[in-house]
Structures are given as C-alpha cells and as structure tokens.
Design an enzyme around this catalytic site. Structure first.
Site, PDB file in Angstrom:
ATOM      1  N   ASP A   1      -9.222  -0.941   5.279  1.00  0.00           N
ATOM      2  CA  ASP A   1      -8.575  -0.708   6.618  1.00  0.00           C
ATOM      3  C   ASP A   1      -9.023  -0.502   7.805  1.00  0.00           C
ATOM      4  O   ASP A   1      -9.216  -1.199   8.578  1.00  0.00           O
ATOM      5  CB  ASP A   1      -7.039   0.031   6.513  1.00  0.00           C
ATOM      6  CG  ASP A   1      -6.141  -0.052   7.406  1.00  0.00           C
ATOM      7  OD1 ASP A   1      -6.163  -1.117   8.140  1.00  0.00           O
ATOM      8  OD2 ASP A   1      -5.130   0.682   7.467  1.00  0.00           O
ATOM      9  N   THR A   2      -9.617   0.666   7.842  1.00  0.00           N
ATOM     10  CA  THR A   2     -10.258   1.415   9.167  1.00  0.00           C
ATOM     11  C   THR A   2     -11.381   0.391   9.629  1.00  0.00           C
ATOM     12  O   THR A   2     -11.474  -0.222  10.798  1.00  0.00           O
ATOM     13  CB  THR A   2     -10.865   2.531   9.003  1.00  0.00           C
ATOM     14  OG1 THR A   2      -9.798   3.452   8.517  1.00  0.00           O
ATOM     15  CG2 THR A   2     -11.364   3.133  10.263  1.00  0.00           C
TER      16      THR A   2
ATOM     17  N   HIS B   1      -9.225   9.041   3.875  1.00  0.00           N
ATOM     18  CA  HIS B   1      -8.561   8.011   4.621  1.00  0.00           C
ATOM     19  C   HIS B   1      -9.367   8.168   5.936  1.00  0.00           C
ATOM     20  O   HIS B   1      -9.457   9.193   6.863  1.00  0.00           O
ATOM     21  CB  HIS B   1      -7.210   7.934   5.096  1.00  0.00           C
ATOM     22  CG  HIS B   1      -6.426   7.402   3.779  1.00  0.00           C
ATOM     23  ND1 HIS B   1      -5.391   8.008   3.244  1.00  0.00           N
ATOM     24  CD2 HIS B   1      -6.640   6.288   2.763  1.00  0.00           C
ATOM     25  CE1 HIS B   1      -4.936   7.380   2.140  1.00  0.00           C
ATOM     26  NE2 HIS B   1      -5.761   6.498   1.917  1.00  0.00           N
TER      27      HIS B   1
ATOM     28  N   HIS C   1      -9.643   4.480  -2.706  1.00  0.00           N
ATOM     29  CA  HIS C   1      -9.139   4.823  -1.478  1.00  0.00           C
ATOM     30  C   HIS C   1      -9.887   5.411  -0.599  1.00  0.00           C
ATOM     31  O   HIS C   1     -10.881   6.337  -1.212  1.00  0.00           O
ATOM     32  CB  HIS C   1      -7.967   5.553  -1.623  1.00  0.00           C
ATOM     33  CG  HIS C   1      -6.713   4.895  -2.247  1.00  0.00           C
ATOM     34  ND1 HIS C   1      -5.211   4.874  -1.871  1.00  0.00           N
ATOM     35  CD2 HIS C   1      -6.714   4.034  -3.391  1.00  0.00           C
ATOM     36  CE1 HIS C   1      -4.595   4.187  -2.579  1.00  0.00           C
ATOM     37  NE2 HIS C   1      -5.149   3.535  -3.523  1.00  0.00           N
TER      38      HIS C   1
ATOM     39  N   ASP D   1       0.768  -1.123  -0.166  1.00  0.00           N
ATOM     40  CA  ASP D   1      -0.026   0.153  -0.134  1.00  0.00           C
ATOM     41  C   ASP D   1       0.933   1.170   0.065  1.00  0.00           C
ATOM     42  O   ASP D   1       2.099   1.067  -0.239  1.00  0.00           O
ATOM     43  CB  ASP D   1      -0.955  -0.024   1.231  1.00  0.00           C
ATOM     44  CG  ASP D   1      -2.059   0.884   1.099  1.00  0.00           C
ATOM     45  OD1 ASP D   1      -2.383   1.348  -0.040  1.00  0.00           O
ATOM     46  OD2 ASP D   1      -2.882   0.944   2.009  1.00  0.00           O
ATOM     47  N   HIS D   2       0.313   2.236   0.258  1.00  0.00           N
ATOM     48  CA  HIS D   2       1.134   3.529   0.114  1.00  0.00           C
ATOM     49  C   HIS D   2       2.388   3.782   0.377  1.00  0.00           C
ATOM     50  O   HIS D   2       2.742   3.471   1.587  1.00  0.00           O
ATOM     51  CB  HIS D   2       0.090   4.712   0.963  1.00  0.00           C
ATOM     52  CG  HIS D   2      -1.157   5.080   0.588  1.00  0.00           C
ATOM     53  ND1 HIS D   2      -1.578   6.194  -0.021  1.00  0.00           N
ATOM     54  CD2 HIS D   2      -2.179   4.399   0.900  1.00  0.00           C
ATOM     55  CE1 HIS D   2      -2.736   5.910  -0.363  1.00  0.00           C
ATOM     56  NE2 HIS D   2      -3.286   5.093   0.270  1.00  0.00           N
TER      57      HIS D   2
ATOM     58  N   SER E   1     -13.747   4.039   3.599  1.00  0.00           N
ATOM     59  CA  SER E   1     -14.668   3.396   4.951  1.00  0.00           C
ATOM     60  C   SER E   1     -15.702   4.446   5.132  1.00  0.00           C
ATOM     61  O   SER E   1     -15.564   5.709   5.064  1.00  0.00           O
ATOM     62  CB  SER E   1     -13.707   3.638   5.978  1.00  0.00           C
ATOM     63  OG  SER E   1     -12.872   2.540   5.912  1.00  0.00           O
TER      64      SER E   1
ATOM     65  N   GLU F   1      -2.594   8.648   6.784  1.00  0.00           N
ATOM     66  CA  GLU F   1      -2.462   7.219   6.961  1.00  0.00           C
ATOM     67  C   GLU F   1      -0.807   7.098   6.971  1.00  0.00           C
ATOM     68  O   GLU F   1      -0.306   7.669   6.073  1.00  0.00           O
ATOM     69  CB  GLU F   1      -2.973   6.525   5.808  1.00  0.00           C
ATOM     70  CG  GLU F   1      -2.741   4.647   5.592  1.00  0.00           C
ATOM     71  CD  GLU F   1      -3.482   4.124   4.515  1.00  0.00           C
ATOM     72  OE1 GLU F   1      -4.198   3.054   4.744  1.00  0.00           O
ATOM     73  OE2 GLU F   1      -3.558   4.513   3.374  1.00  0.00           O
TER      74      GLU F   1
ATOM     75  N   ASN G   1      -9.528  -0.167  -1.402  1.00  0.00           N
ATOM     76  CA  ASN G   1      -8.996  -0.296   0.080  1.00  0.00           C
ATOM     77  C   ASN G   1     -10.166  -0.599   1.133  1.00  0.00           C
ATOM     78  O   ASN G   1     -10.465   0.378   1.427  1.00  0.00           O
ATOM     79  CB  ASN G   1      -7.905   0.550   0.130  1.00  0.00           C
ATOM     80  CG  ASN G   1      -6.671   0.549  -0.908  1.00  0.00           C
ATOM     81  OD1 ASN G   1      -6.869  -0.205  -1.867  1.00  0.00           O
ATOM     82  ND2 ASN G   1      -5.692   1.503  -0.789  1.00  0.00           N
TER      83      ASN G   1
END
Length: 340
Positions: free
Chosen positions: A273-274, A212, A249, A95-96, A252, A169, A271
């Site tokens: 993640d959270t 993000h 991206h 990722d990033h 969430s 992030e 993506n």
C-alpha cells in the site's frame, strides 16, 4: 480474463505455496488505481490480488455519505467488468476490518456474496479479512469461527490476523514491541479453533515484527524465519505439513533477503500500500511543480487546460504505479506464473 472464480483463486494460492512465490495484494482507492494494479499484473504476466481497506471503501463511497459497503460493492462491480480486458486472474479482497466495523463492512459484504452464490453466481469478493489483533486471542478466534462459517457458505476465503502488526493503518495502531511476534502456542490455538481447512479455508497473517507504513532500516526487526517455527510446531501436533497459507503484512521497506525467507516459509500473499501510494503520487507532484503556471490560474491568467486536465497527470500516475506493481511481482517471484 474475468475476476477469479473461487476455484481459480484456490488454485492460485495452491500454486503459490507449491512454487514458493506470493501474490502482491495491492490496495486501491479508485478506479484509476485499480487499473494501475491490473496493468502492473498484466505486464508482469502474474495473477494477483486487489484489495480495499475500510478507509479505501469509505473514500470510494463518496464524501457525502462515506458508506463503506457502497464503495466496496461499486468498485468490485467495476472490477468485474474491466478485469476481463486484462490477461490475468485477479482476486478481490477486503483488507483490515476491526471489530467495530464488522457490521458496517465485512458482514454485509459476505451476505451479498452468499445471496449471489444462492443464485448460482460467483461471490462478489473472493476473500475478506477479519483483523482481531486488538482483541484477546480468545475473542479474536471466537469471532473468526463465526466469520469462517459464513465465508465457507459464501464460497469465500477468510483472512485472519491473530497478533498485532505495528504502526498504523486506517486508524488502527499498535506499538512496536515484543507483542509483534506470534508464538507457536498462538498458532496451535488458531488451528484448534479454525481447523486446517476442514472448517473452511483461511489465510493467516502471523506477526514476525511487521509494521505498517514506512520505516528506516534498524527501526524494526523482522524475523520471517519465525514462520517456519510456527508451521513446524503446528505440524508436529496435527500431523499436517505446511499447515498455513501465510500473509506478509507491513512489507514496505523489507529487504530482498527478508522477503525471500518469508516466501520460502509459506507466505502466499504480501500486502502493498505505502509503496504503491507513493508511486502513484510522485509523478503527479512532479507534473504540478513542472507546470505550476499551467495548472494554476496565476496572476489573473487562464492557466493551461492541457496541464490541469486530470487525464494528463492521471496517465502518468497510473503508469508509475503499474511499474511498481510489476516490480513487486518480480520481488515476490510471481512474474510469469499466471494460470494459462
């Protein structure tokens, strides 16, 4: 099935684009969160993407040395073994990665894969992300050209982010403002610099108000219909319909309508993640609160080993995160689409 070969990964992306669905790209930070992601994909009968950020790789490298490359390589090697037990295809992605971390992360990892390919093996990772959103577009694309050529030689796909995603992030942050929207000119300049597949395949993280982390409705204005404008603008100049494989991206908290519009306009990867972090942690917190006297040796007592054994609460965390991954497959329309 094993980790996806370059050919299978390309087929996955092609199928997603043609079928107007996307693969959840799940950030992992441990072998257990890896298993949770694999389990979630398997239960959804969806192929998928597992990814490791620079912070995740540093964490995986251990707190003694905090070496990102060691952490990423270790988890990738582990994934190549355990993924064979799951009946889905999984692509490994990093990722990033901003400019100041390229030499300590993406460039060494590409070199490892290039060496493997030279020996007749598959690359260790199937794709890597270059996040040049903090740079000028000229510098961003100049570095992207260099990395795309290296990735092409290693049989790897590159992901590029050409304009900022808001929020924070892994220490990289951008304000929430009008710069969070990619323009048609930005997209044309990207196509001019990186080609449209002729110089190597790449995924494009264009910005349409993405942020993000977690945000409440109304704080961010997403415009996924912008992706159609970008595609049409580039198609008109270069004569290639649907020229980009888009990445979503900062997804969430997005609404079902926003996700659907993004999928209809070319997003093939989203993506997460959270939301998965919370899904993993929530049952652990519940377990600790419910078993306070057991997980702690309160007032000189001995506690209860069965409650503080990491396997006890770890299984709950894995199951919860897997469930969230399965739900994400449904939201992104990838459920039941695995390559047979």
């Amino acid at each position: 099935m094993p980790i996806a070969t370059p050919e299978v990964y390309a087929e996955m992306l092609d199928r997603a684009k043609a079928g107007k669905f996307a693969y959840p790209a799940i950030n992992v930070t441990s072998t257990q969160t890896l298993h949770a992601a694999l389990r979630g994909f398997a239960e959804a009968e969806s192929d998928g993407i597992v990814q490791i950020s620079t912070g995740g790789a540093e964490f995986l490298g251990g707190q003694y040395k905090k070496d990102m490359v060691s952490g990423a390589v270790a988890l990738a090697e582990f994934a190549h073994i355990v993924a064979e037990k799951y009946p889905v295809n999984i692509a490994l992605h990093t990722d990033h990665c901003p400019k100041d971390k390229l030499d300590g992360y993406v460039r060494p990892l590409i070199a490892i894969s290039e060496e493997r390919v030279g020996k007749g093996q598959n690359p260790l990772f199937q794709s890597h992300m270059w996040d040049g959103s903090a740079e000028t577009l000229d510098d961003n694309l100049r570095i992207a050209q260099e990395l795309l050529e290296k990735a092409r030689k290693a049989n790897i796909i590159l992901e590029v982010e050409i304009t900022p995603t808001g929020g924070e992030e892994d220490g990289v942050s951008h304000e929430i403002n009008d710069s969070l929207y990619t323009t048609v000119d930005d997209a044309i300049r990207t196509a001019e610099a990186l080609g449209l597949g002729d110089k190597g395949r790449y995924l494009l993280a264009a910005s349409f108000g993405n942020v993000h982390g977690v945000y409440k409705p109304g704080n961010v204005v997403l415009r996924p219909e912008l992706l159609k404008e970008l595609s049409e603008g580039v198609a008109a100049k270069f004569g290639k319909a649907s020229p980009f494989d888009f990445v979503f991206h900062g997804g969430s908290g997005s609404t079902a309508e926003e996700i659907a519009t993004a999928l209809d306009n070319g997003v093939v990867k989203m993506n997460l993640d959270t939301d998965t972090q919370y899904a993993f942690t929530r049952p652990i917190a519940d377990h600790m609160f419910r078993n306070y006297d057991g997980v702690l040796k309160v007032d000189g007592e001995v506690g209860n080993k069965k409650t503080y054994d990491p396997r006890t609460w770890g299984k709950l965390a894995e199951a919860s995160m897997a469930e969230r991954v399965t739900a994400a497959c449904g939201h992104l329309r990838s459920t039941g689409t695995k390559i047979k």
